[in-house]
Design an enzyme around this catalytic site. Structure first.
Site, short mmCIF file in Angstrom:
data_model
loop_
_atom_site.label_atom_id
_atom_site.label_comp_id
_atom_site.label_asym_id
_atom_site.label_seq_id
_atom_site.Cartn_x
_atom_site.Cartn_y
_atom_site.Cartn_z
N HIS A 108 -25.46 1.20 -18.54
CA HIS A 108 -25.52 2.46 -19.26
C HIS A 108 -26.67 2.51 -20.25
O HIS A 108 -27.23 3.57 -20.52
CB HIS A 108 -24.19 2.72 -19.97
CG HIS A 108 -23.24 3.46 -19.10
ND1 HIS A 108 -21.89 3.24 -19.12
CD2 HIS A 108 -23.46 4.40 -18.17
CE1 HIS A 108 -21.31 4.03 -18.24
NE2 HIS A 108 -22.24 4.73 -17.65
N ASP A 132 -36.26 -6.04 5.07
CA ASP A 132 -35.75 -7.09 5.95
C ASP A 132 -36.86 -8.04 6.39
O ASP A 132 -36.63 -9.24 6.53
CB ASP A 132 -35.06 -6.47 7.17
CG ASP A 132 -33.63 -6.09 6.86
OD1 ASP A 132 -32.93 -6.93 6.26
OD2 ASP A 132 -33.22 -4.97 7.18
N CYS A 153 -41.41 1.90 5.80
CA CYS A 153 -40.29 2.62 5.20
C CYS A 153 -39.45 1.72 4.30
O CYS A 153 -38.44 2.15 3.77
CB CYS A 153 -39.42 3.27 6.27
SG CYS A 153 -38.63 2.08 7.36
#
Ligand code: PEP
Ligand code: MG
Length: 729
Positions: free
Chosen positions: A326, A601, A648
């Site tokens: 927060h 990945d 991407c």
């Protein structure tokens, strides 16, 4: 008894703020109210107790069952349903298509007998990529360090004296004159009033979202789990303040251990509330700064962050924390820089303070840098960076709506990553020239059964129509497995899911899941009048491409046979995210229409470093020359076959990464919509020749840090020679 089954559509599920409203709403009824998470089976729990509901882990798309029993049970259920449908104080996605035609699919109410779990319409997914938790300290803290590096959580630069926030020492409260239970309850009620007042002040300052944090904390203050837990500790001999802190700590540990990053970050709220009640019991008040400061802490409780007058809080540096804490959310709202996960920070600041002088801190929230007592040269460098950052932001904002290009006009397609058709509007607003990655697996998550073909047709069609025929949407076939398990598929447990039967590999065993998806994409393309672009994740071999082609052709034949509208053709590509595919790039490039490199990945597999393991963060930077060399090889393979290459993975949205990728010859960058401005601005400030030189240097750099440093030279110098933001649209 009345029962309600309803889908939660809040973007982060029943996290703190909507949870507070939910518990408050239930608490106003006279009935006994329970809630159960049907998506996970957790519960039922008392819906009037926040700390009972929080562990149910209710996320967006989860269907919950709520029961009410009592003399106002009918009104209670109606009120609760209305509150959930109104978003519990948040903006929520409208019901998915189909829900309007069948209202019972959105909320089902039954008397006495709970209705069966529904397999409702596709829920919008959670945020596509959850931010990584703060890295665990990699090295023992060095108390003499003057230059520390953590994780940049909110970009910006600030220099100001340090204000140290310390968790209170476990000091006993003075003995309660009467009943300790009464003292604890009175202190809890006082904490509740303080937090309500704080919420009202922040709401009046025009920050309703932040106010919601404290409204929820106000509910927590009187939660029986804390109060009853504290009474148990008092009975065991603890003083009241220590008892409350212990009870709050226990509740926080229970929440933190749920394995949910968002919930884990909320554990800090529970401790914060406990500390406030304990302060009241001890008769203490918190000494707040009265001049501009940078707050330095292990973790800064949200209510402390909010209580510092906004004009005095210039930045936040945390040794712990995570990007979802927060304190970070509040820093973003205030527009001040924030660095988290900065190992050694506390020791270094306390050591400097021990020397007797006021400690000054310089923060660079973009790169996660913390300087202690910076010298004149460091200050001058930071001032320059601050000016460059401001200039870059202004340039980036002005360049929105222009196509991506380098300063000398070399085109780079800037497209968005989305996880749902609902993300299309935000992507278009950010100037996305299409979609480079539609992570469709989110359509399969947080539900009880796979989405039906019709439902998928509707989802893909919405995305295609939002972008139209000129701006391609690349639909990635569902990347299921790895860290994206789908419980209802009943896949066997694996020792190494990231090295397991994931994505396209699933189709060797059961081709129907991807065949259905491909049928839906063919049909959606036909209905929307576009040529669908599709790519398969986790391709490793030429055999995988054979499988993809076969599934694509079978799906088309089935659509045509059934007489559905069908796209004329489909452009099929693959993700290059497995080292084998990178090495086979020349051969694979002759078989597919495009490559899209998944750097997340690819880095994980090349470096043998689990992408979710914070202890391996030093191996997870996709700018490592090892990863860049693999990318260079993929580009060479694609160039030889004349196919385009996109990236991407997260690297595409990192301005430093974007510069190097374009220098390596990548044609298209696909990133979260929020990153596109910065990437567009960074590219517009450099010429192609400069980027190629940068990429050549990066390929022979010793490590990722050296690569970042090299990119920073271009990123921080402001507008390049052309000084323009690319060609006009
Ligand atoms: C990647 O691996 O870089 C990628 C874009 O795919 P995901 O993050 O969804 O695995
Ligand atoms: Mg991937």
């Amino acid at each position: 008894m009345q029962t309600l089954e309803i889908e939660i559509r809040n973007p982060n599920g029943l996290h703190l703020r909507p949870l507070g409203q939910f518990v408050r709403t239930c608490g106003r009824t006279r009935s006994e109210v329970t809630i159960q998470n049907l998506a996970t089976g957790a519960g039922p729990a008392n819906a009037k107790q926040m700390l009972r509901v929080q562990p149910l882990g209710i996320r967006m798309g989860h269907v919950v069952r709520i029961t009410a029993q009592g003399d106002d049970e009918v009104e209670a259920i109606a009120t609760i349903r209305a509150a959930i449908e109104a978003g519990l104080g948040e903006e929520i996605a409208p019901p998915a298509p189909g829900a309007a035609a069948a209202p019972a699919a959105s909320a089902a109410v039954a008397a006495a007998a709970p209705s069966a779990t529904r397999a409702g319409p596709a829920a919008p997914p959670p945020p596509a990529a959850a931010p990584a938790p703060a890295a665990a300290p990699a090295a023992p803290p060095d108390p003499t360090a003057r230059r520390l590096v953590g994780l940049g959580a909110v970009a910006g630069i600030a220099v100001a004296p340090a204000w140290r926030y310390r968790e209170q020492a476990a000091r006993a409260a003075p003995p309660a004159s009467g009943d300790p239970g009464g003292a604890i309850r009175a202190a809890a009620t006082a904490a509740e009033s303080q937090l309500e007042a704080l919420a009202a002040r922040i709401r009046a300052a025009g920050r309703p979202d932040d106010a919601g944090i404290f409204e929820a904390q106000a509910v927590l203050a009187t939660d029986p789990t804390i109060v009853d837990g504290a009474l148990a500790h008092v009975a065991a001999g603890a003083d009241t303040a220590t008892a409350v802190i212990r009870a709050a700590a226990e509740a926080a540990v229970a929440i933190a251990s749920l394995g949910d990053e968002l919930l884990a970050a909320r554990a800090a709220d529970v401790r914060d509330v406990g500390a406030r009640i304990a302060r009241i019991l001890r008769g203490e008040t918190l000494a707040l700064p009265d001049r501009p400061v940078i707050a330095v802490a292990d973790d800064l409780p949200p209510s402390v962050t909010a209580e510092i007058p906004a004009a005095f809080l210039r930045g936040i540096a945390l040794a712990g924390g995570s990007r979802t804490a927060h304190a970070v959310i509040l820093a973003r709202g205030l527009g001040i820089p924030c660095v988290v996960g900065c190992a050694g920070l506390i020791e270094a600041v306390d050591d400097a303070a021990g020397a007797g002088t006021a400690v000054e801190i310089a923060l660079d929230g973009e790169v996660g840098l913390v300087l202690i007592d910076p010298d004149a040269a460091a200050r001058a460098a930071l001032r320059q960076r601050a000016e460059a950052l401001a200039e870059r932001r202004a340039l980036a904002a002005a360049a929105r709506g222009r196509p991506g290009a380098t300063a000398d006009g070399a085109r780079v397609l800037l497209v968005a990553n989305i996880g749902s058709p609902d993300d299309a509007a935000r992507a278009l607003e950010a100037g996305a020239e299409g979609v480079g990655l539609f992570r469709t697996e989110f359509l399969f998550m947080q539900r009880q059964a796979p989405p039906a073909e019709e439902e998928q047709v509707a989802a893909y069609r919405r995305a295609f129509e939002a972008f139209g025929p000129e701006r391609p949407v690349v639909v990635r076939l569902a990347d299921i497995g790895g860290d994206k398990g789908i419980p209802y598929l009943g896949l066997p447990a694996e020792a190494n899911p990231f090295l397991g039967v994931r994505a396209i590999r699933l189709a060797y065993r059961d081709p129907e899941l991807l065949r259905t998806q491909l049928r839906a994409i063919w049909r959606a393309g036909g209905l929307a009048g576009v040529v669908p672009h599709v790519m398969a994740p986790m391709v490793a071999t030429l055999e995988d491409v054979d499988l993809l082609d076969a599934l694509r052709d079978e799906a088309r034949a089935a659509v045509v046979t059934a007489g559905h509208p069908c796209a004329e053709r489909m452009v099929t590509g693959i993700m290059v995210e497995i080292p084998a595919a990178a090495l086979l790039a020349p051969e694979l490039a002759r078989r597919v229409a495009f490559f899209s490199i998944g750097t997340n990945d690819l880095t994980q597999y090349l470096m043998a470093a689990d992408r979710g393991n914070a202890a391996l963060s030093r191996f997870q930077d996709a700018l490592h020359p090892a990863v860049l060399r693999a990318i260079a090889g993929v580009v060479a393979g694609a160039d030889a076959a004349g196919i385009p290459v996109a990236v991407c993975g997260e690297l595409a949205g990192d301005p430093a990464g974007a510069l190097i990728l374009v220098g390596l010859g990548v044609d298209e960058l696909s990133a979260d919509a929020g990153s596109l401005d910065e990437v567009r601005g960074a590219l517009a400030a450099c010429t192609r020749v400069e980027l190629e030189a940068l990429a050549r240097a990066a390929l022979v750099a010793p490590d990722a840090t050296a690569v970042r440093d090299a990119a920073a030279v271009l990123l921080t110098r402001g507008p390049g020679p052309a000084g323009a933001a690319g060609p006009a649209a």
